[in-house]
Design a protein around this motif. Structure first.
Motif, PDB file in Angstrom:
ATOM      1  N   LEU A  49     115.180  71.889 103.114  1.00 58.30           N
ATOM      2  CA  LEU A  49     114.141  72.780 103.707  1.00 58.30           C
ATOM      3  C   LEU A  49     113.057  73.153 102.695  1.00 58.30           C
ATOM      4  O   LEU A  49     111.875  72.976 102.985  1.00 58.30           O
ATOM      5  N   ILE A  50     113.515  73.478 101.807  1.00 56.05           N
ATOM      6  CA  ILE A  50     112.720  73.949 100.631  1.00 56.05           C
ATOM      7  C   ILE A  50     111.972  72.542  99.807  1.00 56.05           C
ATOM      8  O   ILE A  50     110.395  72.675  99.738  1.00 56.05           O
ATOM      9  N   THR A  51     112.508  71.452 100.029  1.00 58.78           N
ATOM     10  CA  THR A  51     111.926  70.133  99.512  1.00 58.78           C
ATOM     11  C   THR A  51     110.772  69.855 100.303  1.00 58.78           C
ATOM     12  O   THR A  51     109.684  69.362 100.095  1.00 58.78           O
ATOM     13  N   THR A  52     111.111  69.843 101.599  1.00 60.00           N
ATOM     14  CA  THR A  52     110.234  69.361 102.557  1.00 60.00           C
ATOM     15  C   THR A  52     109.236  70.136 103.154  1.00 60.00           C
ATOM     16  O   THR A  52     107.880  69.934 103.287  1.00 60.00           O
ATOM     17  N   GLN A  53     109.296  71.658 102.731  1.00 58.91           N
ATOM     18  CA  GLN A  53     108.379  72.454 102.971  1.00 58.91           C
ATOM     19  C   GLN A  53     107.336  73.019 102.021  1.00 58.91           C
ATOM     20  O   GLN A  53     106.431  73.303 101.970  1.00 58.91           O
ATOM     21  N   HIS A  54     108.064  72.635 100.750  1.00 59.38           N
ATOM     22  CA  HIS A  54     107.209  72.794  99.486  1.00 59.38           C
ATOM     23  C   HIS A  54     107.327  71.519  98.421  1.00 59.38           C
ATOM     24  O   HIS A  54     106.522  70.601  98.900  1.00 59.38           O
ATOM     25  N   ASP A  55     108.171  71.254  97.643  1.00 57.52           N
ATOM     26  CA  ASP A  55     108.427  70.138  96.760  1.00 57.52           C
ATOM     27  C   ASP A  55     109.646  69.831  96.256  1.00 57.52           C
ATOM     28  O   ASP A  55     110.495  70.970  96.234  1.00 57.52           O
ATOM     29  N   LYS A  56     110.078  68.867  95.613  1.00 57.97           N
ATOM     30  CA  LYS A  56     111.423  68.553  95.172  1.00 57.97           C
ATOM     31  C   LYS A  56     111.329  69.406  93.815  1.00 57.97           C
ATOM     32  O   LYS A  56     112.529  69.973  93.518  1.00 57.97           O
ATOM     33  N   LYS A  57     110.502  69.656  93.117  1.00 57.99           N
ATOM     34  CA  LYS A  57     110.544  70.340  91.691  1.00 57.99           C
ATOM     35  C   LYS A  57     111.042  71.698  92.087  1.00 57.99           C
ATOM     36  O   LYS A  57     112.005  72.158  91.484  1.00 57.99           O
TER      37      LYS A  57
END
Length: 237
Positions: free
Chosen positions: A150-158
């Protein structure tokens, strides 16, 4: 699961996430491990949410799937919320009627019975399933996999990687990986006949089954054991 969101806020320096713990009536609720938890909102307090995470542990989900809870889930789905299902949360979401035509993950212990109850849902034994706006995982550590996604899709992989580092989560698992360790590891054996027998039984884990193929595999395995013991006793006689 909330720890990952807390770390995302801390690392970014801004409140990317806010959350409420919600139950039907608010107040104290008992978790599946017997610990009382204080939630800060009831269903009536929540009008609309961007993401709804449905958590359900080892208790029978039917005992908590009240008309009010099911109606709330349907309402949030209609409003366009992302629906996340943890452990038996997918059962409750299916009971609410919002998973027909979807793929969803469910815990391996409950796979067969849940699939039988909801034939219009494609339940699978994977670690994480993403189907449109529905995310599901079988519980335990896979809940962290879901939140990092969720964090990756809503913000970024980093940011997701930094959160994983804070949580000492060094190995990202494939979403389609099996939920259980291999039979060779669990049985500490490479005997193909024993492994075949256990595989057949696990395919029917929730029903009593006397199967010729299982009996034949067991018969072969135990006959080999008996022959081995007899040979040892003869050699030592």
């Amino acid at each position: 699961m909330l720890g990952s969101l807390r770390h995302a806020n801390y690392i970014s320096g801004v409140p990317l996430y806010e959350w409420d713990l919600v139950s039907e009536h608010g107040g104290l609720i008992e978790s599946s491990d017997g610990i009382d938890l204080m939630v800060n909102a009831s269903l009536e307090d929540i009008e609309k949410c961007e993401t709804l995470v449905i958590c359900s542990g080892c208790k029978d989900p039917r005992t908590v799937s009240t008309p009010a809870i099911l109606g709330f889930i349907r309402q949030q789905s209609y409003f366009g919320a992302a629906i996340c299902c943890q452990d038996m949360g997918a059962y409750i979401a299916a009971y609410a009627g919002i998973l027909d035509g979807y793929r969803a993950a469910v815990h391996w212990e409950n796979y067969e019975s849940t699939q039988a109850l909801f034939p219009n849902v494609n339940f699978v034994q994977e670690l994480l399933v993403i189907d449109r706006r529905v995310f599901s995982c079988p519980g335990a550590l896979s809940g962290l996999d879901m939140m990092l996604y969720l964090i990756t899709t809503q913000h970024d992989k980093k940011l997701a990687t930094q959160v994983a580092d804070e949580l000492i989560y060094t190995h990202q698992r494939d979403h389609t990986a099996p939920q259980r360790r291999s039979l060779q590891i669990r049985l500490d054996s490479r005997n193909k006949h024993l492994i075949e027998a256990v595989q057949l039984m696990e395919l029917n884990i929730e029903e009593y089954l006397i199967n010729f193929r299982i009996n034949r595999a067991y018969w072969y395995f135990w006959s080999r054991i008996r022959a081995f013991i007899q040979a040892k006793l003869t050699a030592n006689a």
